[in-house]
Motif scaffolding. Structure first.
Motif, mmCIF file in Angstrom:
data_model
loop_
_atom_site.group_PDB
_atom_site.id
_atom_site.type_symbol
_atom_site.label_atom_id
_atom_site.label_comp_id
_atom_site.label_asym_id
_atom_site.label_seq_id
_atom_site.Cartn_x
_atom_site.Cartn_y
_atom_site.Cartn_z
ATOM 1 N N ALA A 56 31.569 50.645 65.157
ATOM 2 C CA ALA A 56 32.325 50.398 63.927
ATOM 3 C C ALA A 56 32.474 51.711 63.180
ATOM 4 N N PRO A 57 33.508 51.851 62.378
ATOM 5 C CA PRO A 57 33.683 53.077 61.608
ATOM 6 C C PRO A 57 32.641 53.159 60.514
ATOM 7 N N PRO A 58 32.293 54.339 60.068
ATOM 8 C CA PRO A 58 31.334 54.464 58.970
ATOM 9 C C PRO A 58 31.879 53.827 57.693
ATOM 10 N N ALA A 59 30.968 53.225 56.905
ATOM 11 C CA ALA A 59 31.385 52.561 55.660
ATOM 12 C C ALA A 59 31.943 53.589 54.697
ATOM 13 N N SER A 60 33.100 53.246 54.084
ATOM 14 C CA SER A 60 33.710 54.159 53.117
ATOM 15 C C SER A 60 33.159 53.856 51.729
ATOM 16 N N SER A 61 33.274 54.813 50.824
ATOM 17 C CA SER A 61 32.812 54.642 49.451
ATOM 18 C C SER A 61 33.680 53.611 48.755
ATOM 19 N N PRO A 62 33.081 52.722 47.957
ATOM 20 C CA PRO A 62 33.889 51.708 47.243
ATOM 21 C C PRO A 62 34.911 52.371 46.328
ATOM 22 N N ASP A 63 36.070 51.760 46.278
ATOM 23 C CA ASP A 63 37.148 52.263 45.426
ATOM 24 C C ASP A 63 37.138 51.497 44.099
ATOM 25 N N TYR A 64 37.202 52.230 42.997
ATOM 26 C CA TYR A 64 37.113 51.592 41.675
ATOM 27 C C TYR A 64 38.240 50.587 41.467
ATOM 28 N N GLU A 65 39.491 50.993 41.698
ATOM 29 C CA GLU A 65 40.635 50.112 41.441
ATOM 30 C C GLU A 65 40.660 48.933 42.405
ATOM 31 N N ARG A 66 40.301 49.178 43.661
ATOM 32 C CA ARG A 66 40.413 48.135 44.681
ATOM 33 C C ARG A 66 39.205 47.206 44.694
ATOM 34 N N ASP A 67 38.010 47.748 44.518
ATOM 35 C CA ASP A 67 36.793 46.973 44.735
ATOM 36 C C ASP A 67 36.024 46.634 43.454
ATOM 37 N N ILE A 68 35.857 47.613 42.576
ATOM 38 C CA ILE A 68 34.957 47.438 41.436
ATOM 39 C C ILE A 68 35.634 46.714 40.277
ATOM 40 N N LYS A 69 36.809 47.170 39.894
ATOM 41 C CA LYS A 69 37.481 46.579 38.731
ATOM 42 C C LYS A 69 37.770 45.094 38.928
ATOM 43 N N PRO A 70 38.284 44.657 40.092
ATOM 44 C CA PRO A 70 38.505 43.207 40.278
ATOM 45 C C PRO A 70 37.212 42.398 40.172
ATOM 46 N N LEU A 71 36.103 42.954 40.680
ATOM 47 C CA LEU A 71 34.827 42.250 40.602
ATOM 48 C C LEU A 71 34.377 42.105 39.144
ATOM 49 N N LEU A 72 34.460 43.178 38.380
ATOM 50 C CA LEU A 72 34.082 43.114 36.976
ATOM 51 C C LEU A 72 35.003 42.175 36.194
ATOM 52 N N GLN A 73 36.275 42.218 36.522
ATOM 53 C CA GLN A 73 37.227 41.345 35.837
ATOM 54 C C GLN A 73 36.896 39.877 36.086
ATOM 55 N N GLN A 74 36.508 39.565 37.310
ATOM 56 C CA GLN A 74 36.213 38.182 37.675
ATOM 57 C C GLN A 74 34.917 37.676 37.042
ATOM 58 N N ARG A 75 33.887 38.531 36.954
ATOM 59 C CA ARG A 75 32.568 38.041 36.562
ATOM 60 C C ARG A 75 32.082 38.548 35.201
ATOM 61 N N CYS A 76 32.693 39.590 34.655
ATOM 62 C CA CYS A 76 32.112 40.215 33.462
ATOM 63 C C CYS A 76 33.036 40.254 32.239
ATOM 64 N N TYR A 77 34.358 40.200 32.462
ATOM 65 C CA TYR A 77 35.274 40.401 31.351
ATOM 66 C C TYR A 77 35.163 39.321 30.278
ATOM 67 N N SER A 78 34.753 38.116 30.632
ATOM 68 C CA SER A 78 34.694 37.043 29.641
ATOM 69 C C SER A 78 33.767 37.391 28.483
ATOM 70 N N CYS A 79 32.792 38.260 28.721
ATOM 71 C CA CYS A 79 31.859 38.658 27.647
ATOM 72 C C CYS A 79 31.938 40.136 27.294
ATOM 73 N N HIS A 80 32.514 40.931 28.183
ATOM 74 C CA HIS A 80 32.462 42.396 27.978
ATOM 75 C C HIS A 80 33.827 43.035 28.240
ATOM 76 N N SER A 81 34.821 42.649 27.430
ATOM 77 C CA SER A 81 36.144 43.273 27.528
ATOM 78 C C SER A 81 36.709 43.378 26.134
ATOM 79 N N ARG A 82 38.004 43.551 26.019
ATOM 80 C CA ARG A 82 38.576 43.795 24.696
ATOM 81 C C ARG A 82 38.522 42.558 23.812
ATOM 82 N N LEU A 83 38.533 41.345 24.406
ATOM 83 C CA LEU A 83 38.451 40.146 23.581
ATOM 84 C C LEU A 83 37.043 39.935 23.049
ATOM 85 N N LYS A 84 36.066 40.060 23.927
ATOM 86 C CA LYS A 84 34.661 39.942 23.546
ATOM 87 C C LYS A 84 33.926 41.148 24.091
ATOM 88 N N HIS A 85 33.041 41.706 23.297
ATOM 89 C CA HIS A 85 32.216 42.798 23.806
ATOM 90 C C HIS A 85 30.797 42.612 23.265
#
Length: 843
Positions: A56-85
């Motif tokens: 298998a190819p070596p694992a690449s570094s996670p991409d912020y726009e592709r991997d991290i931001k969608p995850l945070l948006q799905q699980r964290c934004y309800s309490c920690h975004s511009r509406l609620k912080h």
């Protein structure tokens, strides 16, 4: 050359390479069928090639726009975004993640084990673990975050940090920006034009040429009074057409009673007006038409819009209430109503929710109703905000006796007191049967009624006591789950300091007056913007903000924010909330007077270039390119480089037909009329014999504004041509194109009836000469003379129709004269004219 199809070594290597390449491209390791793996492995070993199933190819570094931001948006934004912080921590931008919250940085770049974010995610303490709601993050999600942090927690430096709700454009104070400097100064007639032209010049575009005089005359007539100009009005204007002459026409139209009738209908859409309650029984709302008449009179009198707000929200709480201001509060009772609800307690809250939601959408452009059960998911509106506004209207009660709605007399406090005293005396007299004869009692009652006349009955709510009831925040919106007590306030995000609500008065709680004064204040950031946008929308087809009932975070931003603010500030401080002055400002602009015909624009652009000597060729490529650029890049006309094509609303279509046919009844105000509905449309009703009693033709020929709007049985012609939603606030009507519209307009009883009257009018006013009839018909219906080709086409059509009528009569052995055939053919021509695109699409 080795053929890969024949050489097993190449085949095996090629197969493995394709599979691994696909895994790298997609970032996924796909499972292979066991038989496929065995086949590839045996082939590779037979050929002496190395093979590993785990390759298998070596694992690449996670991409912020592709991997991290969608995850945070799905699980964290309800309490920690511009509406609620919560804890002052926002995770909706890379820079903010690094910054952290009140407990310090959320992450330590390169050290996930030392990062607070990871520690809270992995905590086994339920009070510490994040996310606080829902399941913990999956192991692979945690691993993804750790790898991103360990690799440096990189993010795009150009990432835009979302604004906080308090920074949202619509929540900022209205200010008057300076008019921009433009190159083509001669084009502008008022400040509107400089704002529009500045955006066009930024792109190297030019506005469309001014529309023809006839088109502009028809445009302002239909926009302001909803009726086409008569041939006499056309002739008077066209004797000396000019921009200044059109300005004078605008002033004349604004002073006609038809202006109030036209613009009242736009307002009634927004406030969900109808003449019946909806639901199963769909009973009539008694005297609700008085609210409609109030709106017509308010527009005609140019009642300042801030006063218009005060009267509808708190007309009974004003220092000097009157019958007019009390009738205005009918706004609060316009919603649909179930006269036999399954759950009366829940229904009570539904009624108040309708008032809260409609008030917020109408005057503030906010979808506050979405916060009834939980904090708004997309706007900075909390459940507390909702119920604090709910508390303003909670003192209101619906006058009723069982399933029967009651009305209330409307007048000044002195008039109401005198009426109450009179009625008490009448009630006492009716008890005097032992001492007075029936004749004496009736005589005294007549005398009392003569001395103190009845007051108009109003379809309104009322506050039975100045002592308001306690309002609770309802948990999950359930009427059976009261939470903490709330008091009247306005949404927190809109104010730095809550407005002062007055103390209860002698008659009412005064809560609605406090809210109304805040909404109608020049300092309110939304009110003037909302109304300016509504007026702009009706003149141009779209508002500067294309979500007229939603100025919140989820609404569209304005296409011309500086222009919107300039107009809103001018509307309040220079026009003194005058809607007629606002109309005049918009309609006298060069922006409003642009042409709409795209092909005509293209030809004029090319012709202008040729006349300027830029090219002697038949077509000037540079001119065409400059014209086609806005056509291609701005097909929705957001930058206002031309005037928009629009279809008339059904009221203007029907009223124009009545005006052209000579049958329009000018009677204003009063109880609603009922246009005829064909029996087939009534068959599905259980009480089809009594559900709809049509008015006589003369009464039904009043303007469509006065048609009875029955929520459960809308007049078919109105419904098929996109009458507004009558249950909810309707900021903008749908414009559909469906087959029943053509059937209704061509075969419908009303249109054929008007074609008959139109033909009679043409004979009466132009005689029997076909060419003169055609010419006059065009001027009545389309406000222009017919082209030669159109005249010839109509002459041929009439001859053909007359022959067919005569042939049909002969086949049926009916007596039918040539004169009758010509008259029938004329009626068919009138029917065709009323169905022309140009009749319902004025340009």
């Amino acid at each position: 050359m080795i053929n890969p199809r024949l050489d097993p070594r190449i085949t095996a290597a090629f197969t493995c390479d394709v599979l691994l390449t696909e895994q790298v491209r997609t970032g996924k390791r796909r499972g292979l069928p066991y038989s496929c793996i065995v086949r590839i492995a045996l082939t590779a070993m037979t050929a002496g090639l190395p093979f590993s199933i785990d390759a298998a190819p070596p694992a690449s570094s996670p991409d912020y726009e592709r991997d991290i931001k969608p995850l945070l948006q799905q699980r964290c934004y309800s309490c920690h975004s511009r509406l609620k912080h919560k804890a002052e921590l926002r995770l909706d931008a890379g820079a903010l993640i690094h910054k952290g919250g009140k407990h310090g940085p959320a992450i330590v770049a390169g050290q996930s084990a030392e990062s607070l974010l990871i520690r809270r995610i992995l905590s086994t303490d339920e009070d510490e673990r994040m996310p606080a709601e829902g399941k913990p993050l999956a192991p692979n999600q945690v691993a993804l975050l750790r790898r991103w942090i360990d690799d440096g927690a990189r993010y795009p430096k150009e990432e835009i940090i979302p604004q906080t709700p308090a920074e949202h454009w619509a929540f900022q104070p209205v200010y008057r920006p300076p008019a921009p400097i433009v190159k083509e100064k001669r084009w502008s007639r008022n400040p509107i034009d400089t704002f529009v032209l500045a955006k066009l010049e930024q792109r190297g575009w030019k506005p469309a040429p001014t529309a023809e005089a006839r088109i502009l005359l028809r445009r302002v007539h239909l926009d302001l009074i909803g009726l086409p100009p008569t041939p006499a009005e056309q002739e008077r204007f066209l004797q000396a057409p000019s921009a200044e002459a059109l300005d004078r026409v605008i002033d004349e139209l604004l002073n006609l009673p038809g202006y109030g009738e036209r613009w009242a209908r736009h307002w009634l859409d927004v406030v969900r007006y109808a003449d019946s309650n909806g639901y199963e029984r769909d009973a009539e709302k008694p005297f609700v038409w008085r609210y409609r008449d109030y709106v017509v009179n308010a527009f005609n009198a140019d009642k300042p819009f801030d006063r218009f707000i005060l009267e509808q929200l708190a007309g009974d709480e004003l220092p000097e209430p009157s019958a007019e201001t009390m009738i205005a509060t009918g706004f609060q009772r316009l919603g649909h109503w179930d006269d036999e609800p399954a759950d009366p307690q829940a229904d009570r809250f539904d009624q108040l929710d309708d008032i809260v939601s409609t008030t917020a959408q109408t005057f503030l452009g906010l979808t506050i109703g979405c916060a009834r059960c939980h904090d708004h998911k997309f706007e900075p509106i909390t459940t507390r905000d909702y119920y604090s506004m709910f508390a303003v209207f909670n003192p209101l009660q619906r006058p009723q006796k069982g399933r029967t709605e009651l009305t209330l007399p409307a007048g000044t406090p002195k008039e109401l007191a005198a009426l109450a005293a009179r009625d008490r005396e009448i009630a006492r007299l009716r008890q005097q049967t032992n001492t007075l004869t029936s004749a004496e009692i009736e005589q005294r009652i007549r005398s009392l009624r003569g001395a103190t006349a009845d007051l108009p009955q109003a379809y309104i709510l009322h506050e039975p006591s100045p002592e308001p009831p306690v309002t609770h925040l309802l948990l999950r919106g359930s009427a059976t789950r009261p939470g903490e007590v709330v008091v009247p306030t306005v949404p927190v995000v809109l104010v730095k300091q809550q407005p002062a609500f007055p103390m209860a008065g002698e008659r009412t709680s005064q809560r609605r007056l406090g809210l109304a004064r805040w909404i109608a204040s020049p300092d309110n950031p939304l009110t003037a913007r909302i109304m300016v946008n509504r007026v702009w929308q009706q003149h141009f087809g779209h508002g500067l903000v294309r979500t007229p009932n939603d100025f919140g975070l989820m609404g569209e931003p304005p296409t011309h924010p500086e222009l919107l603010d300039w107009l809103a500030h001018w509307f309040v401080h220079d026009a003194d909330w005058s809607l007629k002055k606002l109309h005049r400002m918009i309609l006298t602009s060069a922006t409003y007077r642009q042409a709409s015909n795209v092909e005509a624009l293209k030809r004029s652009s090319v012709e202008a270039e040729r006349n300027a000597g830029a090219s002697g060729k038949r077509f000037n490529a540079s001119a065409l390119q400059r014209f086609n650029e806005p056509t291609a890049l701005d097909p929705d006309n957001r930058l206002l480089w031309r005037f928009a094509h629009r279809r008339l609303e059904v009221e203007a279509i029907r009223d124009s037909m009545l005006a052209v046919s000579g049958q329009l009844n000018p009677k204003m105000l009063g109880p609603s009329m009922r246009p005829r509905i064909q029996q087939a449309a009534l068959e599905a009703n259980t009480d089809k014999e009594s559900i709809w009693k049509p008015s006589v033709e003369a009464e039904a020929s009043r303007r469509t504004l006065y048609a009875f709007i029955k929520r459960g049985l809308v007049v078919p012609m109105l419904e098929v041509l996109d009458l507004n939603d009558t249950v909810n606030s309707c900021p903008k009507r749908q414009v559909t194109t469906v087959a029943p519209q053509a059937l209704s307009l061509f075969n419908g009883e009303f249109v054929n009836q008007q074609a008959h009257h139109f033909a009679a009018r043409l004979v009466k006013e132009s005689g029997n000469e076909p060419r003169q009839q055609i010419d006059l018909a065009w001027r009545f219906a389309l406000c222009r003379p017919p082209k030669k080709t159109e005249t010839n086409a109509m002459l041929e059509f009439r001859q053909r129709e007359a022959k067919e009528f005569l042939a049909d009569a002969a086949n049926e052995n009916r007596s039918f004269s040539d004169a009758e055939a010509q008259r029938a053919a004329l009626e068919q021509m009138c029917r065709v004219i009323l169905n022309l695109n140009e009749f319902v699409y004025p340009e």
